[in-house]
Design a protein around this motif. Sequence first.
Motif, short mmCIF file in Angstrom:
data_model
loop_
_atom_site.label_atom_id
_atom_site.label_comp_id
_atom_site.label_asym_id
_atom_site.label_seq_id
_atom_site.Cartn_x
_atom_site.Cartn_y
_atom_site.Cartn_z
N LYS A 8 30.12 41.43 40.44
CA LYS A 8 29.31 42.41 41.16
C LYS A 8 28.13 41.72 41.83
CE LYS A 8 26.81 45.47 38.86
NZ LYS A 8 26.42 46.70 38.12
N ASN A 9 27.87 42.09 43.09
CA ASN A 9 26.71 41.57 43.81
C ASN A 9 25.44 42.21 43.24
OD1 ASN A 9 24.61 41.49 46.04
ND2 ASN A 9 26.23 40.31 47.03
N LYS A 10 24.44 41.40 42.87
CA LYS A 10 23.23 41.90 42.23
C LYS A 10 22.42 42.82 43.13
CE LYS A 10 22.83 37.61 39.61
NZ LYS A 10 22.02 36.40 39.36
N ALA A 21 30.22 42.70 49.18
CA ALA A 21 30.27 42.01 47.90
C ALA A 21 29.80 40.56 48.00
CB ALA A 21 31.69 42.04 47.32
N LEU A 22 30.05 39.92 49.13
CA LEU A 22 29.69 38.52 49.29
C LEU A 22 28.43 38.33 50.13
CD1 LEU A 22 33.22 36.91 49.86
CD2 LEU A 22 31.99 37.35 47.72
N TYR A 69 24.31 35.36 43.93
CA TYR A 69 24.11 36.81 43.93
C TYR A 69 25.22 37.58 43.22
CZ TYR A 69 20.39 35.84 47.13
OH TYR A 69 19.23 35.35 47.67
N LEU A 70 26.17 36.86 42.62
CA LEU A 70 27.29 37.52 41.96
C LEU A 70 27.22 37.38 40.45
CD1 LEU A 70 30.08 36.60 44.49
CD2 LEU A 70 29.28 38.90 43.97
N ILE A 93 33.85 42.36 43.89
CA ILE A 93 35.02 41.60 44.32
C ILE A 93 35.84 41.36 43.06
CG2 ILE A 93 33.77 39.38 44.14
CD1 ILE A 93 35.59 38.36 46.40
N VAL A 94 37.17 41.56 43.17
CA VAL A 94 38.04 41.55 41.99
C VAL A 94 39.23 40.63 42.24
CG1 VAL A 94 39.41 42.96 40.41
CG2 VAL A 94 37.36 43.93 41.49
N PHE A 95 39.59 39.84 41.21
CA PHE A 95 40.76 38.96 41.26
C PHE A 95 41.68 39.28 40.09
CE2 PHE A 95 37.15 36.74 43.06
CZ PHE A 95 37.65 36.21 44.25
N ASN A 96 42.98 39.01 40.25
CA ASN A 96 43.87 39.14 39.10
C ASN A 96 43.85 37.85 38.29
OD1 ASN A 96 45.63 37.29 40.31
ND2 ASN A 96 46.99 38.89 41.10
N GLN A 97 44.59 37.82 37.18
CA GLN A 97 44.52 36.68 36.26
C GLN A 97 45.03 35.40 36.91
OE1 GLN A 97 43.10 37.77 33.37
NE2 GLN A 97 42.72 35.65 32.75
N ALA A 98 45.85 35.54 37.94
CA ALA A 98 46.35 34.37 38.66
C ALA A 98 45.39 33.89 39.74
CB ALA A 98 47.72 34.68 39.27
#
Length: 242
Positions: free
Chosen positions: A56-58, A79-80, A42-43, A64-69
């Motif tokens: 993004k959840n469809k 979101a999940l 769903y993402l 939901i966002v993550f950094n480069q690490a």
Amino acid sequence: MYEKVMSPGKNLTKRWLENAFAPLNDYLEREHPNEKNQILGYLMFMGNDEGKFYYKNKITRSYIVFNQAGALVSNSDSALQYQFDEMFGPRGEYRAMQDYRLHPNVTRWIERNLSKADEAKYGLEVGVFLQELWGPMVNYDFSDLKVGYPLSRSRLPFCLHIYPSKSRTLVAFQFVGDEIVERRCSIKQYNDYLHRERELTIAGWLGIAIIREMLEHISSLRRDLPLLVQRADIRDPEHRPI
């Protein structure tokens, strides 16, 4: 640090998909190992910009966002989310068509136009769509509604197209199988699906993709569908239905 992900251009590859979803996949493997595959379905990957991965959840449209690490930056409450029980029951429970009170023209159209295999796979979604969304717009007259990809007679795996052949606007409805939604198909099959979507757009068609969970939010679809159809391109008066 995860590899910077750029646009894949015209063709997706297995490596690109693995890189695009790597932070999310690793996070779910740690935090939700038993639900990972269901959640992933769903993402959508929305980009890797300014050192952040966006998904993004469809259905819920939450991010939901993550950094480069790979560290979690933000996670909206829904979101999940991957279970949507409002209309169809828990995911995996496939209620029979007989459980719904459908207009006779809905059941008649399905019996006459869908193969047994398509009815088993898409029948419930098509039935609810015709009953609750398209039927009220056309007074349950489905005489011009055809099955097939509008631009050719070839069939796309894991996807059923239906379209009104005499409508004043170019609109087609794509009933998308779980194999595409959850990426349980091959890379080639997924690329073919995206290619067909682009073909429709280039040819002036409005392709409206429909998955089972969207129909659980039927009230918003009932409100928005007429507006979407009105904004579609006008059909060429010289056009002859396929």
